[in-house]
Design a protein around this motif. Structure first.
Motif, short mmCIF file in Angstrom:
data_model
loop_
_atom_site.label_atom_id
_atom_site.label_comp_id
_atom_site.label_asym_id
_atom_site.label_seq_id
_atom_site.Cartn_x
_atom_site.Cartn_y
_atom_site.Cartn_z
N ALA A 148 6.00 2.70 -0.43
CA ALA A 148 5.52 1.38 -0.83
C ALA A 148 6.59 0.31 -0.59
O ALA A 148 6.26 -0.87 -0.46
CB ALA A 148 5.12 1.38 -2.31
N ASP A 149 7.87 0.70 -0.55
CA ASP A 149 8.95 -0.25 -0.32
C ASP A 149 9.12 -0.48 1.17
O ASP A 149 9.34 0.46 1.93
CB ASP A 149 10.27 0.27 -0.91
CG ASP A 149 10.19 0.39 -2.42
OD1 ASP A 149 9.44 -0.40 -3.03
OD2 ASP A 149 10.88 1.26 -2.99
N LYS A 205 0.63 -0.22 -2.71
CA LYS A 205 1.45 -0.64 -3.85
C LYS A 205 2.26 0.52 -4.40
O LYS A 205 3.19 0.31 -5.18
CB LYS A 205 0.56 -1.22 -4.96
CG LYS A 205 -0.32 -2.37 -4.51
CD LYS A 205 0.49 -3.55 -4.00
CE LYS A 205 -0.42 -4.71 -3.59
NZ LYS A 205 0.34 -5.84 -3.02
N ASP A 206 1.90 1.73 -4.04
CA ASP A 206 2.59 2.92 -4.52
C ASP A 206 2.83 3.86 -3.35
O ASP A 206 2.12 3.80 -2.34
CB ASP A 206 1.76 3.63 -5.60
CG ASP A 206 2.55 4.68 -6.35
OD1 ASP A 206 3.79 4.73 -6.16
OD2 ASP A 206 1.96 5.46 -7.13
N ALA A 241 -4.98 3.23 -4.14
CA ALA A 241 -4.89 2.09 -3.22
C ALA A 241 -6.18 1.28 -3.27
O ALA A 241 -7.28 1.84 -3.24
CB ALA A 241 -4.62 2.58 -1.80
N THR A 291 -0.56 -2.62 3.14
CA THR A 291 0.62 -1.94 2.61
C THR A 291 0.33 -1.46 1.19
O THR A 291 -0.05 -2.25 0.34
CB THR A 291 1.83 -2.89 2.58
OG1 THR A 291 2.07 -3.38 3.90
CG2 THR A 291 3.07 -2.15 2.09
#
Length: 351
Positions: free
Chosen positions: A103-104, A314-315, A273, A312
């Protein structure tokens, strides 16, 4: 001494070039007659000199930052290879594929963990998810994975493997608590008291019999022909961390993984997601559309569908695919579809 001598010239060059540019600018301002004049042409020349010096300094700093970023990415890649080792495409008759989506942005390692190892007790796999992100999550994942890689060879029962993971996790948290004590610095971003790990352990024996232990993790999906469903609907144990494991840890019998059938292990980031309208990603539908593909292609299709749905994530998202490619054996009553789970002590003898 060799390493020190190798580093000194680089540091001297890194500091010497900006110093030389600064000396040129100061010398020009102090000694050049043109710099002392107040006319338009003189001011224009002075501005050009300082603009050139400033541009050179910016380019030099940018080059140094790019070089350091490249080195950091190389270190991150080495850390990823050590933590989530690339899995071989085939392990003891099972076709294997795995991938992770962090997620980053720009990160290659997150809090998800997975591993598949062939042992004398059968092929054993782990899928886990550490709460949070960053270095704390990576260190916790490393502690759990390191314990798993040793325990799967030493322990005959799956419950004993899980017990080893619990002890490794608890020991890691104690060490982190000492390091993150307020007396040693600022308050930690992810306190140890809030730490937990979801873990799923699977054992697939030579005859295809599947046993599992689940600590708060999503159950894997079973792909059997056109059918897609959860491997079992048994209630999982609590995640590792907040509560101790019960005294008895009987493995859950999940039937048999027949030749041609596929198990897809995943972290909750795959089903959490959402798209722009708040709708969840349907992992079963994506698996159904890609069910007839080999494991590596199946992964690519699912990740493509997930990115198309949610952009993208979030986790962190991790997927692990295990497909039985062993020769067909005739078995009476063995079914590969999702079935009710039965719980009993796991025998130490294996077929």
């Amino acid at each position: 001494m060799i390493r020190i001598r190798g580093r000194v010239p680089r540091k001297v060059l890194a500091l010497g070039l900006p110093t030389a540019w600064g000396a040129v600018a100061i010398s020009y301002k102090m000694t050049c007659p043109l710099a002392q004049q107040t006319g338009f042409e003189a001011r224009l020349a002075t501005s050009a000199v300082f603009f050139a010096v400033g541009t050179g300094l910016i380019l030099h700093v940018r080059k140094a930052l790019v070089r350091e970023l490249r080195q950091i990415r190389q270190v991150a890649g080495a850390a990823q290879s050590a933590l989530l080792r690339p899995l071989p495409p085939r392990i003891d008759g099972l076709n294997v594929a795995a991938a992770q989506l962090s997620a980053d942005r720009g990160a290659s390692v997150g809090g998800d963990l997975y591993e598949v190892i062939a042992t004398e007790h059968g092929v054993r796999a782990v899928m886990g998810d550490v709460r949070g992100h960053g270095l704390a999550a990576i260190s916790t994942a490393a502690a759990v994975l390191g314990s798993f890689r040793e325990a799967v060879h030493d322990e005959a029962e799956l419950g004993c493997v899980l017990r080893r993971l619990e002890r490794a996790h608890a020991r890691h948290l104690r060490e982190r608590a000492r390091a993150e004590h307020p007396s040693s610095g600022a308050e930690p971003e992810n306190p140890v008291a809030e730490e937990f790990v979801t873990v799923l352990l699977l054992e697939i024996r030579q005859d295809g019999a599947v046993y599992a232990l689940n600590c708060g993790h999503p159950w894997p999906y079973l792909l059997s022909g056109p059918q897609v469903g959860p491997l079992t609907r048994a209630d999982p144990l609590p995640p590792l961390g907040p509560f101790p494991l019960p005294p008895h840890l009987p493995a859950v019998s999940c039937g048999h993984l027949l030749p041609g059938e596929t198990l897809v292990l995943h972290t909750d980031g795959a089903e959490d997601a959402r798209d722009a309208h708040g709708r969840f990603f349907s992992l079963p539908e994506a698996l159904k559309e890609a069910a007839d593909q080999p494991p590596q292609s199946l992964l690519g299709s699912v990740f493509t569908a997930l990115l198309r749905h949610a952009g993208t994530p979030k986790d962190d998202v991790a997927l692990l695919v295990l497909q039985n490619d062993r020769p067909h054996r005739r078995r009476s009553g063995a079914r590969g579809t999702a079935r009710p789970a039965t719980t009993h002590p796991q025998p130490t003898t294996h077929l």
